[in-house]
Scaffold this active site. Structure first.
Site, mmCIF file in Angstrom:
data_model
loop_
_atom_site.group_PDB
_atom_site.id
_atom_site.type_symbol
_atom_site.label_atom_id
_atom_site.label_comp_id
_atom_site.label_asym_id
_atom_site.label_seq_id
_atom_site.Cartn_x
_atom_site.Cartn_y
_atom_site.Cartn_z
ATOM 1 N N GLU A 60 11.664 25.404 -59.804
ATOM 2 C CA GLU A 60 12.702 24.683 -59.061
ATOM 3 C C GLU A 60 13.827 24.286 -60.003
ATOM 4 O O GLU A 60 13.615 23.573 -60.983
ATOM 5 C CB GLU A 60 12.114 23.446 -58.381
ATOM 6 C CG GLU A 60 13.133 22.506 -57.747
ATOM 7 C CD GLU A 60 14.112 23.197 -56.803
ATOM 8 O OE1 GLU A 60 15.326 23.041 -57.001
ATOM 9 O OE2 GLU A 60 13.652 23.912 -55.886
ATOM 10 N N LYS A 61 15.040 24.735 -59.705
ATOM 11 C CA LYS A 61 16.158 24.547 -60.635
ATOM 12 C C LYS A 61 16.725 23.127 -60.620
ATOM 13 O O LYS A 61 17.382 22.722 -61.580
ATOM 14 C CB LYS A 61 17.268 25.555 -60.332
ATOM 15 C CG LYS A 61 18.032 25.294 -59.049
ATOM 16 C CD LYS A 61 19.233 26.220 -58.947
ATOM 17 C CE LYS A 61 20.114 25.842 -57.779
ATOM 18 N NZ LYS A 61 21.348 26.638 -57.748
ATOM 19 N N CYS A 69 16.366 19.982 -48.210
ATOM 20 C CA CYS A 69 15.855 19.078 -47.174
ATOM 21 C C CYS A 69 15.600 17.681 -47.711
ATOM 22 O O CYS A 69 16.099 16.691 -47.192
ATOM 23 C CB CYS A 69 14.568 19.660 -46.580
ATOM 24 S SG CYS A 69 13.777 18.573 -45.383
ATOM 25 N N GLY A 207 33.105 21.606 -36.856
ATOM 26 C CA GLY A 207 31.855 22.202 -36.407
ATOM 27 C C GLY A 207 31.026 21.245 -35.570
ATOM 28 O O GLY A 207 30.718 20.138 -36.007
ATOM 29 N N GLY A 209 27.864 21.505 -34.632
ATOM 30 C CA GLY A 209 26.449 21.846 -34.729
ATOM 31 C C GLY A 209 25.590 20.654 -35.095
ATOM 32 O O GLY A 209 26.063 19.511 -35.179
ATOM 33 N N VAL A 210 24.325 20.922 -35.345
ATOM 34 C CA VAL A 210 23.343 19.863 -35.581
ATOM 35 C C VAL A 210 23.711 19.000 -36.776
ATOM 36 O O VAL A 210 23.776 17.763 -36.677
ATOM 37 C CB VAL A 210 21.938 20.468 -35.781
ATOM 38 C CG1 VAL A 210 20.938 19.396 -36.181
ATOM 39 C CG2 VAL A 210 21.479 21.179 -34.507
ATOM 40 N N ASP A 340 14.979 29.913 -45.407
ATOM 41 C CA ASP A 340 16.376 30.149 -45.052
ATOM 42 C C ASP A 340 16.925 31.466 -45.579
ATOM 43 O O ASP A 340 17.993 31.896 -45.133
ATOM 44 C CB ASP A 340 17.245 29.003 -45.593
ATOM 45 C CG ASP A 340 17.034 27.693 -44.847
ATOM 46 O OD1 ASP A 340 16.181 27.650 -43.942
ATOM 47 O OD2 ASP A 340 17.725 26.712 -45.180
ATOM 48 N N HIS A 473 0.107 4.909 -19.866
ATOM 49 C CA HIS A 473 1.156 4.158 -19.174
ATOM 50 C C HIS A 473 1.241 2.746 -19.753
ATOM 51 O O HIS A 473 0.205 2.115 -19.984
ATOM 52 C CB HIS A 473 0.833 4.066 -17.674
ATOM 53 C CG HIS A 473 1.789 3.198 -16.915
ATOM 54 N ND1 HIS A 473 3.033 3.644 -16.522
ATOM 55 C CD2 HIS A 473 1.682 1.905 -16.480
ATOM 56 C CE1 HIS A 473 3.647 2.661 -15.865
ATOM 57 N NE2 HIS A 473 2.840 1.603 -15.817
#
Length: 494
Positions: A60-61, A69, A207, A209-210, A340, A473
């Site tokens: 991991e850099k 994330c 944008g 988006g999310v 990704d 409920h």
């Protein structure tokens, strides 16, 4: 004299030799799996590999595990969404319920510190999991030298070569930018939106988006006037159209403005803000406005450059996406890719599922799989938006005969008790078999409620299966039951 010179020369040679040795690449003990990338896909794959008995190294850099994330994405943004929601409650919700908070105000520095504490606690927690499971962790940048060799350039510049039987590429993604300079101060990506030192009076969000709507919601709640500039005529690409329309109306009620079918053609930062030119794509008319901050949130792109992929024969398309088969294998047989960098939605939980599946396939070919019809999407605003499976538009495109059942939260007793009645739950099922094709919801805790629908789709349930399952409920989950009832028959409370 000669002896002293030789002595000094020897010392100099020894020092130079040590430096040379430090720079030299070394081959360590051969690994079964080397994973490049320590985000949700990579670190989960590493832990799973070690649990299954593989000699495993994760590179991991950042020097901090968790990827985008955990460090500059899902986790810090949720910390700010939660904090800003609490602030919103003190102004608009508490007084209606008999709780008086005099002059609530924002201490942004403390809010940011709490966010950072959440991030650091979780990143160190993953390191602890690596130690517990026996994963070797290399802090540095990984690059393929061959199909069986990975070079690691450490954070201090030293190099080593790790021999391995298999490689998993899990390097994630990075923000897509436009044709103007991003400085992360005035013109920012989602990364910069997590680090602002003051609340901008005016913000342009490029944008709908999310990611953009989540960060826009944060700064809108904290006092910024946020205008969303969206190229198309709808927000939330990929969401059910009916749900997206309601979501836009809710955000407008909360104070966010929208300029649809528009695009930002230029943005120039200066000492006092940003000069922005916005074009109406229908008329071509351009308007120039001044704002404090521009947030560019037009999507993300795979992070695959500098990995040596092409040099060893791993095929990457023009968008940077690594080509894989159904078992995550690239065009090089022992090199795999997940998350990704491959096709599909750029979601942390999708990457995690792929991380487990790719390792299970290494241990026992054909056993690991991911059901992409059962990958949920969530927008963590208030109310939340969540969905899984097909949208109504997709069902129509496929020519399927279907049924729709909906139930509004205004008819749910817990939602009414909590005074959180905005939204609905919507089921789509196949007309003949009643098999659930998709579930869409907007409302409080939709991101938690969607898990029931994910489980139902994973196991091929019908809407009647969900409807005949007893729900406690009073709970918000009863809206899920009632929407299912409305799909195969009729709801009781609406």
């Amino acid at each position: 004299m000669l002896s002293r010179v030789s002595s000094r020369g020897l010392a100099a040679l020894t020092s130079a030799r040590k430096a040379q040795l430090q720079r030299r690449s070394y081959s360590t003990q051969e690994q079964d799996v080397v994973i490049i990338g320590g985000g949700p896909g990579g670190y989960v794959a590493a832990i799973k590999a070690a649990q299954l008995g593989f000699k495993t190294t994760c590179i991991e850099k950042r020097g901090r595990l968790g990827g985008t994330c955990l460090n500059v994405g899902c986790i810090p943004s949720k910390a700010l969404l939660h904090a800003s929601h609490l602030y919103e409650l003190t102004k608009h919700y508490f007084p209606q319920h008999g709780i008086i908070v005099d002059n609530p105000r924002v201490d942004l520095a403390t809010m940011m510190k709490a966010k950072s504490n959440a991030v650091s606690g979780l990143t160190s927690g993953i390191e602890g999991l690596f130690k517990k499971n026996g994963v070797s962790y290399e802090k540095g940048t990984g690059k393929l030298l061959s199909a069986n060799e990975v070079e690691v350039v450490g954070l201090d510049g030293t190099k080593k070569t790790i021999r391995t039987k298999n490689v998993v590429i899990a390097t994630g993604s990075e923000p897509t930018t436009l044709n103007f300079q991003v400085d992360e101060k005035r013109i920012i990506t989602s990364t910069g939106a997590l680090e602002l030192t003051s609340v901008p009076k005016k913000m342009i969000l490029i944008g709908g988006g999310v990611i953009g709507l989540e960060m826009g919601s944060v700064w809108s709640r904290l006092g910024s006037h946020v205008t969303v500039v969206e190229f198309t005529d709808a927000i939330c690409a990929g969401a059910d159209a009916e749900t997206a329309k309601m979501f836009k109306r809710v955000l407008e009620k909360q104070g966010m403005a929208f300029r649809m079918k528009s695009k930002v053609v230029d943005a120039k930062a200066h000492a006092n803000g940003v000069t922005v030119k916005i074009e109406d794509v229908s008329t071509g008319q351009v308007e120039t406005i001044e704002v404090d901050v521009v947030l560019v949130a037009v999507g993300r792109k795979p992070y695959t450059q500098g990995l040596g992929l092409e040099a060893v024969g791993v095929k990457v398309d023009k968008r940077g996406i690594v080509e894989t088969d159904d078992h995550f294998r690239t065009t090089v047989p022992n090199v795999f890719a997940i998350g990704d960098v491959i096709k599909g939605p750029m979601l942390a939980h999708k990457a995690e599922e792929e991380g487990i599946a790719v390792i299970e396939n290494l241990a026992s070919p054909g056993t690991g799989h991911v059901n992409y019809n059962a990958i949920p999407s969530v927008i963590y605003t208030n109310p939340e938006v969540a969905w899984v499976g097909l949208t109504e538009e997709q069902v129509k495109e496929k020519g399927l005969k279907y049924k729709v059942g909906k139930f509004p939260f205004k008819a749910n007793s817990r939602a009414r008790t909590n005074d959180e009645t905005e939204g609905f739950v919507k089921f789509i099922s196949e007309a003949e078999s009643d098999r659930i094709l998709g579930v869409h919801m907007i409302g409080t805790n939709a991101g938690e409620l969607i898990s029931e629908a994910v489980l139902a789709i994973e196991y091929g349930a019908s809407s009647e299966d969900v409807a005949r399952t007893c729900h406690a409920h009073p709970t918000l989950s009863e809206a899920v039951k009632e929407a299912a009832m409305a799909t195969y028959g009729s709801a009781i409370h609406f």
